[in-house]
Design a protein around this motif. Structure first.
Motif, PDB file in Angstrom:
ATOM      1  N   LEU A   1      13.632  -0.362   5.094  1.00  0.00           N
ATOM      2  CA  LEU A   1      12.858  -1.031   4.605  1.00  0.00           C
ATOM      3  C   LEU A   1      11.578  -0.032   4.034  1.00  0.00           C
ATOM      4  N   VAL A   2      11.157   0.775   5.033  1.00  0.00           N
ATOM      5  CA  VAL A   2      10.079   1.711   4.759  1.00  0.00           C
ATOM      6  C   VAL A   2      10.434   2.676   3.562  1.00  0.00           C
ATOM      7  N   PHE A   3      11.561   3.400   3.878  1.00  0.00           N
ATOM      8  CA  PHE A   3      11.738   4.319   3.020  1.00  0.00           C
ATOM      9  C   PHE A   3      12.335   3.885   1.488  1.00  0.00           C
ATOM     10  N   GLY A   4      13.114   2.862   1.631  1.00  0.00           N
ATOM     11  CA  GLY A   4      13.382   2.114   0.287  1.00  0.00           C
ATOM     12  C   GLY A   4      12.012   1.890  -0.347  1.00  0.00           C
TER      13      GLY A   4
ATOM     14  N   ALA B   1       0.738  -1.284  -0.021  1.00  0.00           N
ATOM     15  CA  ALA B   1       0.071   0.079  -0.024  1.00  0.00           C
ATOM     16  C   ALA B   1       0.825   1.273   0.000  1.00  0.00           C
ATOM     17  N   LEU B   2       2.041   1.243   0.676  1.00  0.00           N
ATOM     18  CA  LEU B   2       2.834   2.270   0.648  1.00  0.00           C
ATOM     19  C   LEU B   2       3.607   2.661  -0.562  1.00  0.00           C
ATOM     20  N   TYR B   3       3.967   1.574  -1.245  1.00  0.00           N
ATOM     21  CA  TYR B   3       4.400   1.536  -2.439  1.00  0.00           C
ATOM     22  C   TYR B   3       3.466   2.170  -3.598  1.00  0.00           C
ATOM     23  N   THR B   4       2.001   1.754  -3.332  1.00  0.00           N
ATOM     24  CA  THR B   4       1.044   2.081  -4.226  1.00  0.00           C
ATOM     25  C   THR B   4       0.974   3.652  -4.400  1.00  0.00           C
ATOM     26  N   ILE B   5       0.636   4.116  -2.811  1.00  0.00           N
ATOM     27  CA  ILE B   5       0.392   5.579  -2.902  1.00  0.00           C
ATOM     28  C   ILE B   5       1.575   6.288  -3.428  1.00  0.00           C
TER      29      ILE B   5
ATOM     30  N   GLY C   1       9.010   3.674  -5.268  1.00  0.00           N
ATOM     31  CA  GLY C   1       7.614   4.017  -5.876  1.00  0.00           C
ATOM     32  C   GLY C   1       7.677   5.404  -6.258  1.00  0.00           C
ATOM     33  N   GLU C   2       8.467   6.325  -5.487  1.00  0.00           N
ATOM     34  CA  GLU C   2       8.602   7.659  -6.085  1.00  0.00           C
ATOM     35  C   GLU C   2       9.380   7.896  -7.112  1.00  0.00           C
TER      36      GLU C   2
ATOM     37  N   ILE D   1       2.736  12.269   3.229  1.00  0.00           N
ATOM     38  CA  ILE D   1       2.060  12.057   4.689  1.00  0.00           C
ATOM     39  C   ILE D   1       2.168  10.563   4.890  1.00  0.00           C
ATOM     40  N   ALA D   2       2.313   9.594   3.880  1.00  0.00           N
ATOM     41  CA  ALA D   2       2.249   8.185   4.008  1.00  0.00           C
ATOM     42  C   ALA D   2       3.795   7.625   4.453  1.00  0.00           C
ATOM     43  N   LEU D   3       4.653   8.519   4.019  1.00  0.00           N
ATOM     44  CA  LEU D   3       6.106   8.021   4.077  1.00  0.00           C
ATOM     45  C   LEU D   3       6.230   8.731   5.897  1.00  0.00           C
ATOM     46  N   GLY D   4       5.441   9.715   6.165  1.00  0.00           N
ATOM     47  CA  GLY D   4       5.492  10.036   7.707  1.00  0.00           C
ATOM     48  C   GLY D   4       4.758   9.021   8.579  1.00  0.00           C
ATOM     49  N   VAL D   5       3.656   8.560   7.963  1.00  0.00           N
ATOM     50  CA  VAL D   5       2.893   7.338   8.641  1.00  0.00           C
ATOM     51  C   VAL D   5       3.786   6.043   8.820  1.00  0.00           C
TER      52      VAL D   5
END
Length: 394
Positions: free
Chosen positions: A139-142, A89-93, A147-148, A104-108
């Motif tokens: 992992l989250v930032f990667g 879901a993070l990749y998709t957004i 995705g960005e 915002i998703a990155l902050g979450v």
């Protein structure tokens, strides 16, 4: 908020892929989570099933999956394979969502890393906590950065496609304009040829009619002139009509026969008009020089139009003078007559005649002035610089 509630248009193939992706994750990660966490594994399906709509509603899907992850944290359910839905879901957004919501998703995601370490590694020493925080954060930032990058590349490709489409539209527009300009030029050529030829034929026909009874030889000569003029005009018109058939070509074949008389053709033109019964005085002053074809054609057509108007409007017995003055910077063309042409009503077709002469002169960077002379008669003066605009030598 209204924007994130509106479904984005997605191709059918992409919808089918999302359905297969969500189904595969549910079959693999969902049931593994159910076996690992018991009833808590039901939450895994809450993070995987919404992925079916990940591209049509990327923001809503991410926040829905994040909300289920918060419920998992509050319930104390351990991390499980179903948490992979949060990364998807993070990749998709980051790829398909609006840019502010992606940030915002990155902050979450970063907050989720702190929450996970504080609960699931609370009994570990600080080194292990820092290690897990760095690992999960990377992992989250990667995932978000990948995705960005995909979003940026997609936007770049879209810009290139739009630019290519715009260039193609501009090319088509320029091609149509070039064809339109060429057709206009040929139409002007046809007008000049037909108007001049018909004027001579009408004058000869009138003269032959009056001379038929008293001077059969003069009538025969007039008929011969009519025939010669008609054949010459028809030949030139056929050549130009052949050019008009090339509607799909942007550049005309240079081998095509193109009627382009110049200054050297003026004596023949004057002789034809003299045979039609008009007295013409032709003079050349200054030092003649080679002229660009466009400039020579312009001078020829201006003289032709001036003589044609004299034949039409000057009346019987009119005398005409054609003068070419080769100056240092420009060629001056003067066509005058002493007839009554100035008093004749102007042509009902303002698109040709004098307008055509001025258009031709403007293409060559020159000017044309025309009007009645003091004491009677009519005068056309064209000033044509030797150097064409932009240095052209067409």
């Amino acid at each position: 908020m209204t924007g994130i509630l509106t479904a984005r248009p997605v191709p059918a193939r992409s919808k089918a892929f999302d359905l297969l992706l969500a189904g595969g994750l549910c079959m693999f990660c969902g049931f593994l989570s159910l076996a690992q966490a018991g009833y808590g594994g039901i939450l895994a399906f809450g993070m995987l099933v919404p992925l079916i709509w990940r591209r049509t509603h990327p923001e809503l899907v991410f926040f829905a999956v994040a909300s289920v992850a918060v419920l998992q944290w509050l319930a104390g359910v351990d991390l499980m394979p179903g948490n992979a839905g949060l990364l998807v879901a993070l990749y998709t957004i980051s790829v398909y969502g609006a840019v502010p919501f992606s940030r915002i998703a990155l902050g979450v995601g970063g907050l989720g890393v702190l929450m996970a370490v504080s609960r699931y590694w609370s009994n570990s020493d600080w080194r292990q906590q820092v290690t897990m925080m760095v690992a999960l954060g990377a992992l989250v930032f990667g995932v978000w950065a990948f995705g960005e990058r995909r979003r940026t590349r997609g936007l770049y490709v879209a810009q290139l496609e739009e630019r290519a489409a715009q260039l193609e539209r501009d090319r088509d527009r320029e091609a149509k304009l070039a064809v339109s300009n060429e057709r206009t030029r040929i139409a002007r050529e046809i007008h000049d040829v037909v108007a001049h030829g018909l004027s001579i034929m009408i004058v000869q026909a009138d003269g032959g009619l009056y001379a038929a009874d008293q001077s059969p030889e003069a009538a025969k000569k007039a008929l011969a002139t009519i025939g010669d003029t008609g054949r010459a005009s028809l030949t030139e018109m056929r050549k130009m009509l052949g050019l008009l058939k090339q509607e799909e070509q942007l550049e005309l074949d240079p081998n095509q026969p193109r009627p382009q008389p110049g200054v050297s053709s003026l004596p023949e033109l004057v002789d034809n008009v003299r045979e039609a019964g008009l007295t013409v005085d032709y003079q050349v002053t200054g030092e003649p020089r080679d002229l660009p074809s466009v400039l020579g054609l312009t001078a020829y057509r201006i003289v032709q139009e001036g003589l044609t108007n004299t034949l039409k409007h000057a009346g019987p017995g009119a005398r005409t003078s054609v003068t070419l003055d080769f100056g240092r910077e420009m060629l001056t063309v003067v066509v005058t007559d002493d007839g009554r042409g100035a008093g004749v009503a102007p042509s009902s077709d303002p698109g040709h005649g004098l307008v055509g002469m001025r258009q031709r002169a403007s293409i060559s960077g020159g000017t044309v002035s025309a009007g009645p002379k003091a004491g009677g008669g009519y005068e056309v003066i064209a000033k044509l610089p030797y150097h064409l605009p932009n240095g052209g030598e067409q």
